[in-house]
Design an enzyme around this catalytic site. Structure first.
Site, PDB file in Angstrom:
ATOM      1  N   ASN A  10       0.892  -1.171   0.000  1.00  0.00           N
ATOM      2  CA  ASN A  10       0.000   0.000   0.000  1.00  0.00           C
ATOM      3  C   ASN A  10       0.925   1.215   0.000  1.00  0.00           C
ATOM      4  O   ASN A  10       1.482   1.598   1.028  1.00  0.00           O
ATOM      5  CB  ASN A  10      -0.869  -0.041   1.258  1.00  0.00           C
ATOM      6  CG  ASN A  10      -1.809   1.139   1.344  1.00  0.00           C
ATOM      7  OD1 ASN A  10      -1.747   2.055   0.509  1.00  0.00           O
ATOM      8  ND2 ASN A  10      -2.664   1.135   2.347  1.00  0.00           N
ATOM      9  N   ARG A  89      -2.564  -2.043  -3.415  1.00  0.00           N
ATOM     10  CA  ARG A  89      -3.755  -1.233  -3.206  1.00  0.00           C
ATOM     11  C   ARG A  89      -3.682  -0.046  -4.166  1.00  0.00           C
ATOM     12  O   ARG A  89      -2.689   0.693  -4.170  1.00  0.00           O
ATOM     13  CB  ARG A  89      -3.808  -0.720  -1.771  1.00  0.00           C
ATOM     14  CG  ARG A  89      -4.981   0.181  -1.559  1.00  0.00           C
ATOM     15  CD  ARG A  89      -4.920   0.886  -0.232  1.00  0.00           C
ATOM     16  NE  ARG A  89      -6.080   1.732  -0.067  1.00  0.00           N
ATOM     17  CZ  ARG A  89      -6.093   2.841   0.636  1.00  0.00           C
ATOM     18  NH1 ARG A  89      -4.996   3.251   1.243  1.00  0.00           N
ATOM     19  NH2 ARG A  89      -7.191   3.539   0.741  1.00  0.00           N
ATOM     20  N   HIS A 178     -12.825   3.261   0.122  1.00  0.00           N
ATOM     21  CA  HIS A 178     -12.842   2.245   1.195  1.00  0.00           C
ATOM     22  C   HIS A 178     -13.575   0.979   0.759  1.00  0.00           C
ATOM     23  O   HIS A 178     -14.075   0.220   1.596  1.00  0.00           O
ATOM     24  CB  HIS A 178     -13.551   2.766   2.479  1.00  0.00           C
ATOM     25  CG  HIS A 178     -12.846   3.866   3.195  1.00  0.00           C
ATOM     26  ND1 HIS A 178     -13.531   4.895   3.816  1.00  0.00           N
ATOM     27  CD2 HIS A 178     -11.530   4.110   3.407  1.00  0.00           C
ATOM     28  CE1 HIS A 178     -12.656   5.727   4.377  1.00  0.00           C
ATOM     29  NE2 HIS A 178     -11.444   5.275   4.130  1.00  0.00           N
ATOM     30  N   ARG A 239     -10.881  16.165   7.536  1.00  0.00           N
ATOM     31  CA  ARG A 239     -11.696  16.523   6.361  1.00  0.00           C
ATOM     32  C   ARG A 239     -13.088  16.965   6.794  1.00  0.00           C
ATOM     33  O   ARG A 239     -13.674  16.379   7.713  1.00  0.00           O
ATOM     34  CB  ARG A 239     -11.820  15.322   5.411  1.00  0.00           C
ATOM     35  CG  ARG A 239     -10.536  15.014   4.694  1.00  0.00           C
ATOM     36  CD  ARG A 239     -10.661  13.761   3.852  1.00  0.00           C
ATOM     37  NE  ARG A 239      -9.637  12.802   4.207  1.00  0.00           N
ATOM     38  CZ  ARG A 239      -9.636  11.517   3.876  1.00  0.00           C
ATOM     39  NH1 ARG A 239     -10.620  11.020   3.160  1.00  0.00           N
ATOM     40  NH2 ARG A 239      -8.661  10.730   4.260  1.00  0.00           N
ATOM     41  N   CYS A 282      -9.163  10.831  17.338  1.00  0.00           N
ATOM     42  CA  CYS A 282     -10.424  10.631  18.058  1.00  0.00           C
ATOM     43  C   CYS A 282     -10.217  10.321  19.542  1.00  0.00           C
ATOM     44  O   CYS A 282     -11.003  10.737  20.388  1.00  0.00           O
ATOM     45  CB  CYS A 282     -11.185   9.507  17.364  1.00  0.00           C
ATOM     46  SG  CYS A 282     -12.820   9.322  17.969  1.00  0.00           S
ATOM     47  N   GLU A 384      -8.303  -5.192   5.117  1.00  0.00           N
ATOM     48  CA  GLU A 384      -8.164  -4.893   3.690  1.00  0.00           C
ATOM     49  C   GLU A 384      -7.005  -5.673   3.071  1.00  0.00           C
ATOM     50  O   GLU A 384      -7.069  -6.103   1.926  1.00  0.00           O
ATOM     51  CB  GLU A 384      -7.942  -3.382   3.499  1.00  0.00           C
ATOM     52  CG  GLU A 384      -9.201  -2.585   3.849  1.00  0.00           C
ATOM     53  CD  GLU A 384      -8.903  -1.137   4.205  1.00  0.00           C
ATOM     54  OE1 GLU A 384      -8.412  -0.901   5.326  1.00  0.00           O
ATOM     55  OE2 GLU A 384      -9.149  -0.258   3.366  1.00  0.00           O
TER      56      GLU A 384
HETATM   57  P1  ADP Z   1      -6.507   4.908   8.951  1.00  0.00           P
HETATM   58  O1  ADP Z   1      -7.734   5.465   8.343  1.00  0.00           O
HETATM   59  O2  ADP Z   1      -5.315   5.792   8.796  1.00  0.00           O
HETATM   60  O3  ADP Z   1      -6.246   3.443   8.630  1.00  0.00           O
HETATM   61  P2  ADP Z   1      -7.358   3.915  11.560  1.00  0.00           P
HETATM   62  O4  ADP Z   1      -8.402   3.030  10.964  1.00  0.00           O
HETATM   63  O5  ADP Z   1      -6.218   3.275  12.264  1.00  0.00           O
HETATM   64  O6  ADP Z   1      -6.788   4.966  10.520  1.00  0.00           O
HETATM   65  O7  ADP Z   1      -8.121   4.879  12.594  1.00  0.00           O
HETATM   66  C1  ADP Z   1      -7.472   5.916  13.264  1.00  0.00           C
HETATM   67  C2  ADP Z   1      -8.468   6.578  14.204  1.00  0.00           C
HETATM   68  O8  ADP Z   1      -8.919   5.598  15.153  1.00  0.00           O
HETATM   69  C3  ADP Z   1      -7.858   7.731  14.989  1.00  0.00           C
HETATM   70  O9  ADP Z   1      -8.754   8.841  15.017  1.00  0.00           O
HETATM   71  C4  ADP Z   1      -7.745   7.138  16.387  1.00  0.00           C
HETATM   72  O10 ADP Z   1      -7.829   8.126  17.390  1.00  0.00           O
HETATM   73  C5  ADP Z   1      -8.965   6.241  16.421  1.00  0.00           C
HETATM   74  N1  ADP Z   1      -8.876   5.297  17.552  1.00  0.00           N
HETATM   75  C6  ADP Z   1      -7.997   4.290  17.738  1.00  0.00           C
HETATM   76  N2  ADP Z   1      -8.189   3.706  18.956  1.00  0.00           N
HETATM   77  C7  ADP Z   1      -9.220   4.380  19.537  1.00  0.00           C
HETATM   78  C8  ADP Z   1      -9.895   4.277  20.807  1.00  0.00           C
HETATM   79  N3  ADP Z   1      -9.550   3.374  21.703  1.00  0.00           N
HETATM   80  N4  ADP Z   1     -10.924   5.127  21.035  1.00  0.00           N
HETATM   81  C9  ADP Z   1     -11.280   6.055  20.126  1.00  0.00           C
HETATM   82  N5  ADP Z   1     -10.688   6.199  18.935  1.00  0.00           N
HETATM   83  C10 ADP Z   1      -9.670   5.396  18.640  1.00  0.00           C
END
Ligand code: ADP
Length: 399
Positions: A10, A89, A178, A239, A282, A384
């Site tokens: 990727n 990807r 996605h 975004r 988050c 994925e």
């Molecule tokens: P990407 O889209 O880059 O693959 P991810 O699917 O890993 O990203 O998601 C990242 C998001 O998931 C971030 O906003 C992160 O804060 C959130 N996240 C990961 N663990 C937690 C958690 N325990 N509680 C809330 N949000 C979480």
């Protein structure tokens, strides 16, 4: 038993995620990330047999060097003999690709032609394809597209109400992204809920740094929240998601913004980050909201409100909702967001089970609504890389 190991790549503009996956058993033999490619202090981090390692690269080393190092690594781990394909990807497949494809000169040309629709992503994906084709010249290279799953959408769902010629001449339409994740988690949910060979109406919510929802009817995408680009739809980390398109003229005419500045504003400075003035992450937003940070709370509330509204609207293309699947970093981990969304969707019949919601992580994923209630909500970890490995092994076997 014959080997079906696939090298999954990727490739981003300054990063390269990789994994070697056995597509039959789903076992991951190697995984890693090359980062800061073409910049200062690039490095490759990787994990094998649970052990983490780092390879430092020289300043400015880019994708080609990283892939050559990866070849050395794969050989030293004696994983090269078992590889049957390299799976890439590719973010945008335009209307050319409705499924994964063996990369030939014609396919490569079509990916290049689509680059104007995804200028940040496709050129980087192409770098990975070119470097891997040279380094693993004997292996079939397969492209797996983020957009392909959504090519089943009807014109009612994919056309913007713009002059038709913009679609005909320039391909301006909604494509959705996605797709690999939406496909994987909807297929898992169909299996888990015993809906194989039965009609099914499923909404999948992929919530990571980018966020999108998809309406999956009988296993096919009929609508999704992202559009021409991955900016449309939900509130995301940085975004904005949907805004009034009139904002563009306002920003240009009243505030002297350039197109580039607007692009940066909407893609990099908005969403959770813009609203909270704190973070795009988050976890930070949730922790700060719990400590009384008002803008973090507001960002969280808007994120959940917009998400719930978008999910409910998919009852139209689906004709109802049987199940809602949460996935991605936020979907798989945030019980707070899942609870808020299901609370706002309770009028559709969702009955959150608090205990299940709190327990739904680290291998305990599954249904988070009360056992007998329909519609059902589930947490399903996405994979994925596994879809890419499976598609690549299948297409390599067909050669
Ligand atoms: P990407 O889209 O880059 O693959 P991810 O699917 O890993 O990203 O998601 C990242 C998001 O998931 C971030 O906003 C992160 O804060 C959130 N996240 C990961 N663990 C937690 C958690 N325990 N509680 C809330 N949000 C979480």
């Amino acid at each position: 038993m014959s080997s079906s190991h696939v090298l999954v790549l990727n490739c981003g503009s300054s990063s390269l995620k990789f994994a070697i996956i056995d597509s039959s058993s789903a076992k991951e033999h190697l995984s890693g990330l090359a980062e800061r490619l073409g910049e200062a202090s690039p490095q490759i981090k990787y994990k094998v047999n649970g052990q983490k390692h780092i390879i430092s690269l020289s300043n400015g080393d880019a994708h080609e060097v990283a892939i050559n190092k990866l070849v050395e690594l794969v050989k030293s781990l004696k994983l090269d003999q078992q590889l049957v394909a390299v799976g890439h990807r590719v973010v945008h497949g335009g209307e050319h690709f409705t499924k994964s494809a063996l990369i030939t000169d014609t396919v490569l040309e079509a990916i290049k032609q689509t680059a104007n629709l995804a200028p940040l992503h496709n050129p980087a994906n192409l770098l990975g394809i070119e470097a891997a084709s040279a380094a693993f010249s004997k292996l079939p290279q397969i492209a797996v597209f983020d957009t392909a799953f959504h090519q089943t959408m009807e014109p009612t769902a994919f056309l913007y109400a713009l002059p038709y010629a913009l679609y005909e001449k320039h391909g301006i339409r909604r494509y959705g992204f996605h797709g690999t994740s939406h496909y994987f988690v909807s297929a898992q949910a169909i299996e888990q809920l015993g809906l194989n060979d039965k009609p099914s109406k499923i909404v999948t919510a992929h919530l990571g740094n980018g966020c999108s929802v998809c309406a999956v009817k009988d296993g096919k995408s009929v609508d999704t929240s992202m559009g021409l680009t991955p900016l449309e739809g939900l509130v995301m980390g940085t975004r904005s998601g949907d805004i009034d398109p009139g904002l563009f003229a306002y920003l240009v005419n009243q505030l002297n913004y350039t197109a580039k500045q607007i692009d940066t504003l909407l893609n990099k400075e908005s969403g959770l980050l813009g609203l909270s003035e704190l973070s795009n992450d988050c976890r930070t937003i949730e922790e700060s909201a719990a400590e009384g940070h008002e803008k973090a709370q507001l960002a969280l509330d808007i994120f959940c409100f917009r998400l719930a509204k978008q999910i409910a609207s998919f009852a139209v293309p689906l004709g109802g909702i049987d199940a809602l699947v949460f996935t991605g970093g936020i979907g798989e981990n945030s019980d707070v967001i899942r609870a808020s969304v299901l609370e706002q969707l309770s009028f559709l019949g969702f009955k959150l089970n608090n205990e299940r919601n709190l327990a739904a992580r680290f291998g305990n994923e599954g249904v988070i609504t009360d056992g007998v209630s329909v519609p059902t909500a589930l947490v399903t970890p996405t994979n994925e890389e596994l879809v890419i490995a499976q598609d690549a092994a299948m297409l390599a076997g067909e050669q």
